[in-house]
Design a protein around this motif. Sequence first.
Motif, mmCIF file in Angstrom:
data_model
loop_
_atom_site.group_PDB
_atom_site.id
_atom_site.type_symbol
_atom_site.label_atom_id
_atom_site.label_comp_id
_atom_site.label_asym_id
_atom_site.label_seq_id
_atom_site.Cartn_x
_atom_site.Cartn_y
_atom_site.Cartn_z
ATOM 1 N N MET A 78 0.975 -1.258 0.107
ATOM 2 C CA MET A 78 0.233 0.051 -0.144
ATOM 3 C C MET A 78 0.901 1.326 -0.061
ATOM 4 O O MET A 78 1.786 1.335 0.827
ATOM 5 N N ARG A 79 0.748 2.136 -1.127
ATOM 6 C CA ARG A 79 1.549 3.328 -1.100
ATOM 7 C C ARG A 79 1.074 4.232 -0.047
ATOM 8 O O ARG A 79 0.065 4.522 0.280
ATOM 9 N N GLN A 80 2.023 4.761 0.682
ATOM 10 C CA GLN A 80 1.840 5.805 1.667
ATOM 11 C C GLN A 80 1.950 7.013 1.311
ATOM 12 O O GLN A 80 2.651 7.429 0.389
ATOM 13 N N ASN A 81 0.930 7.939 1.982
ATOM 14 C CA ASN A 81 1.060 9.410 1.725
ATOM 15 C C ASN A 81 0.994 10.142 3.175
ATOM 16 O O ASN A 81 0.268 9.696 3.865
ATOM 17 N N PRO A 82 2.097 10.853 3.576
ATOM 18 C CA PRO A 82 2.216 11.413 4.787
ATOM 19 C C PRO A 82 1.117 11.955 5.169
ATOM 20 O O PRO A 82 0.884 12.185 6.612
ATOM 21 N N SER A 83 0.211 12.678 4.176
ATOM 22 C CA SER A 83 -1.023 13.405 4.740
ATOM 23 C C SER A 83 -1.958 12.330 5.347
ATOM 24 O O SER A 83 -2.744 12.707 6.085
ATOM 25 N N PHE A 84 -1.834 10.970 5.051
ATOM 26 C CA PHE A 84 -3.032 10.170 5.467
ATOM 27 C C PHE A 84 -2.371 9.165 6.371
ATOM 28 O O PHE A 84 -3.101 8.191 6.531
ATOM 29 N N ALA A 85 -1.085 9.340 6.858
ATOM 30 C CA ALA A 85 -0.565 8.237 7.502
ATOM 31 C C ALA A 85 -1.300 7.987 9.146
ATOM 32 O O ALA A 85 -1.436 9.089 9.384
ATOM 33 N N MET A 86 -1.586 6.761 9.505
ATOM 34 C CA MET A 86 -1.873 6.759 10.786
ATOM 35 C C MET A 86 -0.631 6.361 11.569
ATOM 36 O O MET A 86 0.036 5.183 11.238
ATOM 37 N N THR A 87 -0.091 7.077 12.541
ATOM 38 C CA THR A 87 0.983 6.770 13.248
ATOM 39 C C THR A 87 0.748 6.523 14.881
ATOM 40 O O THR A 87 1.529 6.113 15.545
ATOM 41 N N ASP A 88 -0.452 6.683 15.172
ATOM 42 C CA ASP A 88 -1.002 6.491 16.514
ATOM 43 C C ASP A 88 -1.199 4.964 16.911
ATOM 44 O O ASP A 88 -2.248 4.572 16.328
ATOM 45 N N VAL A 89 -0.322 4.435 17.668
ATOM 46 C CA VAL A 89 -0.695 2.727 17.817
ATOM 47 C C VAL A 89 -1.751 2.552 18.565
ATOM 48 O O VAL A 89 -2.719 1.541 18.108
ATOM 49 N N GLY A 90 -2.402 3.473 19.366
ATOM 50 C CA GLY A 90 -3.709 3.268 19.835
ATOM 51 C C GLY A 90 -4.933 3.378 18.880
ATOM 52 O O GLY A 90 -5.817 2.456 18.596
ATOM 53 N N GLU A 91 -4.930 4.153 17.727
ATOM 54 C CA GLU A 91 -5.726 4.312 16.632
ATOM 55 C C GLU A 91 -5.615 3.057 15.826
ATOM 56 O O GLU A 91 -6.546 2.408 15.342
ATOM 57 N N VAL A 92 -4.326 2.604 15.456
ATOM 58 C CA VAL A 92 -4.201 1.527 14.583
ATOM 59 C C VAL A 92 -4.680 0.151 15.404
ATOM 60 O O VAL A 92 -5.425 -0.631 14.913
ATOM 61 N N ARG A 93 -4.764 -0.027 16.691
ATOM 62 C CA ARG A 93 -5.143 -1.226 17.473
ATOM 63 C C ARG A 93 -6.700 -1.017 17.374
ATOM 64 O O ARG A 93 -7.206 -2.034 17.314
ATOM 65 N N ARG A 94 -7.244 0.067 17.455
ATOM 66 C CA ARG A 94 -8.769 0.543 17.403
ATOM 67 C C ARG A 94 -9.024 -0.133 16.161
ATOM 68 O O ARG A 94 -10.335 -0.923 16.245
ATOM 69 N N ILE A 95 -8.596 0.022 15.289
ATOM 70 C CA ILE A 95 -9.043 -0.210 13.552
ATOM 71 C C ILE A 95 -8.881 -1.955 13.647
ATOM 72 O O ILE A 95 -9.738 -2.532 13.228
ATOM 73 N N ILE A 96 -7.836 -2.529 14.173
ATOM 74 C CA ILE A 96 -7.567 -3.812 14.170
ATOM 75 C C ILE A 96 -8.850 -4.419 14.951
ATOM 76 O O ILE A 96 -9.541 -5.426 14.576
ATOM 77 N N GLU A 97 -9.093 -4.111 16.178
ATOM 78 C CA GLU A 97 -9.902 -4.621 17.126
ATOM 79 C C GLU A 97 -11.214 -4.386 16.739
ATOM 80 O O GLU A 97 -12.064 -5.237 16.748
ATOM 81 N N GLN A 98 -11.813 -3.133 16.001
ATOM 82 C CA GLN A 98 -13.193 -3.272 15.325
ATOM 83 C C GLN A 98 -13.342 -3.976 13.888
ATOM 84 O O GLN A 98 -14.402 -4.126 13.492
ATOM 85 N N ASN A 99 -12.193 -4.410 13.619
ATOM 86 C CA ASN A 99 -12.368 -5.015 11.914
ATOM 87 C C ASN A 99 -11.547 -6.288 12.196
ATOM 88 O O ASN A 99 -10.409 -6.508 11.313
#
Length: 209
Positions: free
Chosen positions: A1-22
């Motif tokens: 997945m090509r990354q774009n700095p404007s759209f990067a998710m860097t907060d581990v808590g937010e990434v964990r939330r996405i994994i937990e919910q999906n």
Amino acid sequence: MRQNPSFAMTDVGEVRRIIEQNPWATLVSSTDDGLVASHYAVLLDDTRDDLTVVGHVGKPDDLIHGLGDRELLIVFQGPHGYVSPGWYGDRPSVPTWNFVAVHLRGVPELLPSEENLRVLDRLVARFESPMPEPRMLWERPNDPEFVDRLERGTAGFRLTPTSVTAKRKLSQNRPTELVDHIIRELEDEGPHHNPTLAAEMRRANDARA
């Protein structure tokens, strides 16, 4: 997945939330016969506070993917949906697709039977608990012999990622008032009604503000 700095998710808590919910994930690996993909529920490792995940595959998918020997890519798809150019007003624009996705890469470790059973137990509890009359893994009419056979037919794994790509493309490159308008369009009844995506956009927009 090509990354774009404007759209990067860097907060581990937010990434964990996405994994937990999906938790319904796509597992991808490269084999001598080409790429192979499978689909399984994958959970965060509840003994860790990082992005380590656990799951299982049905045999012989463990051999097909080379679990424990080869790198595995796990893809989690968060809220996503279509955004009409008509929602941008009277300005040149094209359709787009807003989405949230997380890619974890690494070589998984295979779990011994006892740990695999614990993962299977957690998976059942994760989805069965909300039921009016939950049927947990060890409850009747299941018996220990049945559960043991089930475990032997699966391969549990733990993956601590060596590479993480998390992307949240939710119109952050647009003015705040325009994002608010897109959110309202997604919340309204219509062909692209998508309240889940609207809520995710509102969360990102509030964080940006």
